[in-house]
Write a protein that holds these residues in place. Sequence first.
Motif, PDB file in Angstrom:
ATOM      1  N   ALA A 177     -51.573 -26.831   4.614  1.00 36.07           N
ATOM      2  CA  ALA A 177     -52.531 -26.655   5.711  1.00 36.07           C
ATOM      3  C   ALA A 177     -52.768 -27.810   6.509  1.00 36.07           C
ATOM      4  N   LYS A 178     -52.995 -28.798   5.714  1.00 32.56           N
ATOM      5  CA  LYS A 178     -53.358 -29.992   6.261  1.00 32.56           C
ATOM      6  C   LYS A 178     -52.793 -30.424   7.617  1.00 32.56           C
ATOM      7  N   THR A 179     -51.542 -29.974   7.655  1.00 30.54           N
ATOM      8  CA  THR A 179     -50.587 -30.441   9.079  1.00 30.54           C
ATOM      9  C   THR A 179     -50.175 -29.404   9.916  1.00 30.54           C
ATOM     10  N   MET A 180     -50.849 -28.203   9.514  1.00 31.95           N
ATOM     11  CA  MET A 180     -50.334 -27.037  10.175  1.00 31.95           C
ATOM     12  C   MET A 180     -51.349 -26.844  11.552  1.00 31.95           C
ATOM     13  N   PRO A 181     -50.991 -26.378  12.728  1.00 33.05           N
ATOM     14  CA  PRO A 181     -51.826 -26.051  13.755  1.00 33.05           C
ATOM     15  C   PRO A 181     -52.756 -24.962  13.489  1.00 33.05           C
ATOM     16  N   ALA A 182     -53.913 -25.276  13.939  1.00 42.22           N
ATOM     17  CA  ALA A 182     -55.080 -24.358  13.796  1.00 42.22           C
ATOM     18  C   ALA A 182     -54.731 -22.805  14.392  1.00 42.22           C
ATOM     19  N   ASP A 183     -54.099 -22.853  15.684  1.00 44.62           N
ATOM     20  CA  ASP A 183     -53.799 -21.370  16.175  1.00 44.62           C
ATOM     21  C   ASP A 183     -52.743 -20.824  15.212  1.00 44.62           C
ATOM     22  N   VAL A 184     -52.079 -21.458  14.363  1.00 45.53           N
ATOM     23  CA  VAL A 184     -51.186 -20.687  13.613  1.00 45.53           C
ATOM     24  C   VAL A 184     -51.640 -20.157  12.349  1.00 45.53           C
ATOM     25  N   LEU A 185     -52.580 -21.218  11.628  1.00 46.99           N
ATOM     26  CA  LEU A 185     -53.384 -20.724  10.602  1.00 46.99           C
ATOM     27  C   LEU A 185     -54.588 -19.373  10.578  1.00 46.99           C
ATOM     28  N   SER A 186     -54.842 -19.502  11.974  1.00 51.82           N
ATOM     29  CA  SER A 186     -55.866 -18.567  12.276  1.00 51.82           C
ATOM     30  C   SER A 186     -55.059 -17.027  12.115  1.00 51.82           C
ATOM     31  N   LYS A 187     -53.968 -16.920  12.283  1.00 50.80           N
ATOM     32  CA  LYS A 187     -53.387 -15.810  11.785  1.00 50.80           C
ATOM     33  C   LYS A 187     -53.053 -15.201  10.469  1.00 50.80           C
ATOM     34  N   TYR A 188     -53.457 -16.043   9.513  1.00 48.51           N
ATOM     35  CA  TYR A 188     -53.273 -15.940   8.308  1.00 48.51           C
ATOM     36  C   TYR A 188     -54.634 -15.819   7.389  1.00 48.51           C
ATOM     37  N   TRP A 189     -54.517 -14.959   6.366  1.00 44.31           N
ATOM     38  CA  TRP A 189     -55.446 -14.947   5.467  1.00 44.31           C
ATOM     39  C   TRP A 189     -55.499 -16.299   4.892  1.00 44.31           C
ATOM     40  N   LEU A 190     -56.449 -17.130   4.502  1.00 43.21           N
ATOM     41  CA  LEU A 190     -56.943 -18.320   3.937  1.00 43.21           C
ATOM     42  C   LEU A 190     -57.769 -18.476   2.708  1.00 43.21           C
ATOM     43  N   ALA A 191     -57.654 -19.119   1.580  1.00 39.47           N
ATOM     44  CA  ALA A 191     -58.252 -19.297   0.539  1.00 39.47           C
ATOM     45  C   ALA A 191     -59.545 -20.065   1.060  1.00 39.47           C
ATOM     46  N   PRO A 192     -60.767 -19.660   0.392  1.00 39.89           N
ATOM     47  CA  PRO A 192     -62.067 -20.398   0.966  1.00 39.89           C
ATOM     48  C   PRO A 192     -61.889 -21.688   0.893  1.00 39.89           C
ATOM     49  N   HIS A 193     -61.295 -22.317  -0.035  1.00 38.97           N
ATOM     50  CA  HIS A 193     -61.211 -23.882  -0.082  1.00 38.97           C
ATOM     51  C   HIS A 193     -60.195 -24.470   0.928  1.00 38.97           C
ATOM     52  N   ILE A 194     -59.506 -23.706   1.474  1.00 39.60           N
ATOM     53  CA  ILE A 194     -58.559 -24.138   2.458  1.00 39.60           C
ATOM     54  C   ILE A 194     -59.499 -24.054   3.931  1.00 39.60           C
ATOM     55  N   GLU A 195     -60.285 -22.988   3.883  1.00 37.73           N
ATOM     56  CA  GLU A 195     -61.310 -22.957   5.277  1.00 37.73           C
ATOM     57  C   GLU A 195     -62.225 -23.919   5.057  1.00 37.73           C
ATOM     58  N   SER A 196     -62.525 -24.339   3.911  1.00 36.81           N
ATOM     59  CA  SER A 196     -63.471 -25.332   3.905  1.00 36.81           C
ATOM     60  C   SER A 196     -62.783 -26.895   4.115  1.00 36.81           C
ATOM     61  N   LEU A 197     -61.790 -26.989   3.776  1.00 33.75           N
ATOM     62  CA  LEU A 197     -61.036 -28.405   4.059  1.00 33.75           C
ATOM     63  C   LEU A 197     -60.693 -28.587   5.608  1.00 33.75           C
ATOM     64  N   LEU A 198     -60.471 -27.255   6.094  1.00 36.43           N
ATOM     65  CA  LEU A 198     -60.125 -27.293   7.601  1.00 36.43           C
ATOM     66  C   LEU A 198     -61.405 -27.770   8.468  1.00 36.43           C
TER      67      LEU A 198
END
Length: 215
Positions: A177-198
């Motif tokens: 997730a660190k290098t993936m565009p935010a608009d792409v990640l917004s389309k997926y379910w993400l674990a809370p720790h990934i949300e926090s790191l973002l």
Amino acid sequence: MPPAAIIDAAPAAAPNGKQQSIVSSVKSVIAPSSSIADNSTSVPAWVKPDLTRLLRVEHLEGSFASRSISLVDLPAGAVFARITNPTPATCAYTSVQASKDLHIELNSDLVYINHSCNPTLIFDMPRWEVRVNPDRAEGLKAGEELTFFYPSTEWDMSQPFDCRCKESNCQGAISGAKTMPADVLSKYWLAPHIESLLKEQRSIESNGNGSKNSA
């Protein structure tokens, strides 16, 4: 996780005979047996489940070519399996990130759940559960491959790869997730720790831009 998305071999033919579907009576909302804090570095001890009734592992020819197939029908959001036999580990291609500072080895056939950009499952690490993708209206059907979106749990993968899932929304290079565009990640379910790191990443970038603008 061994990425099935990078296999060179063609998919194996379906086995002879029709697989009887096992329909679960489990409802899509199930109270978690435990929870994990975002900064936890320990794993709970649960009873090891019998996964042979839930999935079938297929070992195909080629590197990273094994995959798992569902043996059950479940609705969107339903619990597929609980993660019951993990051990803390270093970040590796077989590990799953469970929190900001904890990676685990699954020590079960759940390790054969591979990556897809259109996943059938999610790894809900706060609840130590693997669940049917809640955004998948059709749920999970017996005979479907079991997959999840790696960046939904992995921040910075030890072994990036070029995805070949052939989905219409295939994201190509997968490195976390660190290098993936935010608009792409917004389309997926993400674990809370990934949300926090973002969120932390955005804050750092914002502060950095502010410093440059004020200079």
